[in-house]
Design an enzyme around this catalytic site. Structure first.
Site, PDB file in Angstrom:
ATOM      1  N   LEU A  97      51.462 -16.115  11.835  1.00 57.16           N
ATOM      2  CA  LEU A  97      51.257 -15.255  10.733  1.00 57.16           C
ATOM      3  C   LEU A  97      50.716 -14.042  11.504  1.00 57.16           C
ATOM      4  CD1 LEU A  97      50.223 -18.478  10.050  1.00 57.16           C
ATOM      5  CD2 LEU A  97      49.025 -17.174   8.253  1.00 57.16           C
ATOM      6  N   ILE A 182      42.455 -18.243   7.702  1.00 63.18           N
ATOM      7  CA  ILE A 182      42.391 -17.691   9.159  1.00 63.18           C
ATOM      8  C   ILE A 182      42.276 -16.479   9.030  1.00 63.18           C
ATOM      9  CG2 ILE A 182      42.813 -18.244  11.461  1.00 63.18           C
ATOM     10  CD1 ILE A 182      44.755 -20.484  10.665  1.00 63.18           C
ATOM     11  N   GLY A 185      45.665 -12.380  11.667  1.00 68.70           N
ATOM     12  CA  GLY A 185      46.794 -12.867  12.635  1.00 68.70           C
ATOM     13  C   GLY A 185      46.298 -14.209  13.148  1.00 68.70           C
ATOM     14  N   SER A 186      47.111 -15.124  12.932  1.00 70.35           N
ATOM     15  CA  SER A 186      47.128 -16.449  13.665  1.00 70.35           C
ATOM     16  C   SER A 186      48.229 -17.447  13.564  1.00 70.35           C
ATOM     17  CB  SER A 186      45.848 -17.154  12.600  1.00 70.35           C
ATOM     18  OG  SER A 186      46.254 -17.018  11.353  1.00 70.35           O
ATOM     19  N   ARG A 187      47.944 -18.491  13.588  1.00 66.79           N
ATOM     20  CA  ARG A 187      49.207 -19.588  13.696  1.00 66.79           C
ATOM     21  C   ARG A 187      48.700 -20.712  12.846  1.00 66.79           C
ATOM     22  NH1 ARG A 187      53.714 -20.335  17.080  1.00 66.79           N
ATOM     23  NH2 ARG A 187      53.149 -18.485  18.246  1.00 66.79           N
TER      24      ARG A 187
END
Length: 230
Positions: A97, A182, A185-187
């Site tokens: 993301l 989240i 910015g993340s996964r």
């Protein structure tokens, strides 16, 4: 949507209110300063947007838990229980993301929350596949049938150091429901049974609650779908 404004996730309220107050103060000082401060306010509003989604209504479909781009698909062994060391084969679908994606996370399949655990770790950039193994994460196990589970991981990133998960053990959940966010910015990783038909590919853009990640029943691929707007 209300009065032409986008739906905003509640996790963003404090950020937006503070930014708005600062912007108002800035405008009282000078027009140029106010315009400069207006940008982060608009950026926060955009980041915490929470649009409704048309969720496919089919118990055999596993939906994307997040918006983003598929960065990796691979078969892995996953430790299902810390107590007995049991492992099962899964197909890992990893979603990156960016800060421009919607960061609200959604339930990928209807079922019951069987296990949850929070694992401390590093804050490697979410753009790196290393983040899946090294970073701080929230692990969620969803039992969709007796003895059958999928696993979702919310993974922190270099900037995203705040994972929100609004779930509890034994909670019944419905595909497409919002369950967390989240920040910045993340996964998100999703582990589906290894014998499941995966319907996405690396590099593909996916939409949380809408894109079909996998089909548990290959015979239903052509089945006509109905949708719930959530």
């Amino acid at each position: 949507m209300c009065f032409g404004l986008p739906n905003i996730n509640r996790e963003g309220y404090s950020f937006i209110v503070v930014s708005f107050i600062v912007t108002c103060i800035a405008f009282s000082i000078s027009w140029g300063f106010g315009v400069t401060c207006l940008f982060p306010t608009l950026l926060c509003t955009y980041f915490f947007r929470d649009p409704a989604r048309a969720v496919p209504n089919n118990k055999n479909l596993i939906l994307s838990p997040a918006d983003g781009v598929i960065s990796k698909i691979e078969e892995v062994n996953y430790p299902l229980s810390a107590e007995n060391g049991e492992e099962k084969k899964f197909t890992l679908v990893s979603i990156f993301l960016s800060v421009l994606n919607v960061h609200v996370n959604r339930i990928p399949i209807s079922g019951t929350i069987k296990e949850m655990s929070y694992k401390k770790g590093k804050f490697v950039s979410a753009m790196s596949n290393r983040s899946s193994n090294e970073n701080e994460k929230q692990v969620i196990v969803i039992e969709y049938e007796k003895g059958k589970e999928i696993i979702v991981e919310q993974i922190a990133g270099l900037i995203a150091r705040r994972i929100v998960c609004n779930l509890g053990i034994s909670q019944n959940v419905k595909a497409g429901e919002r369950f967390g966010i989240i920040r910045f910015g993340s996964r998100v990783n999703i582990y589906v049974p290894a014998d499941t038909e995966v319907r996405v590919s690396e590099g593909q853009t996916v939409i949380g609650g809408e894109t079909i990640i996998a089909n548990l029943n290959k015979e239903n691929v052509q089945e006509k779908l109905t949708f719930d707007v959530i």
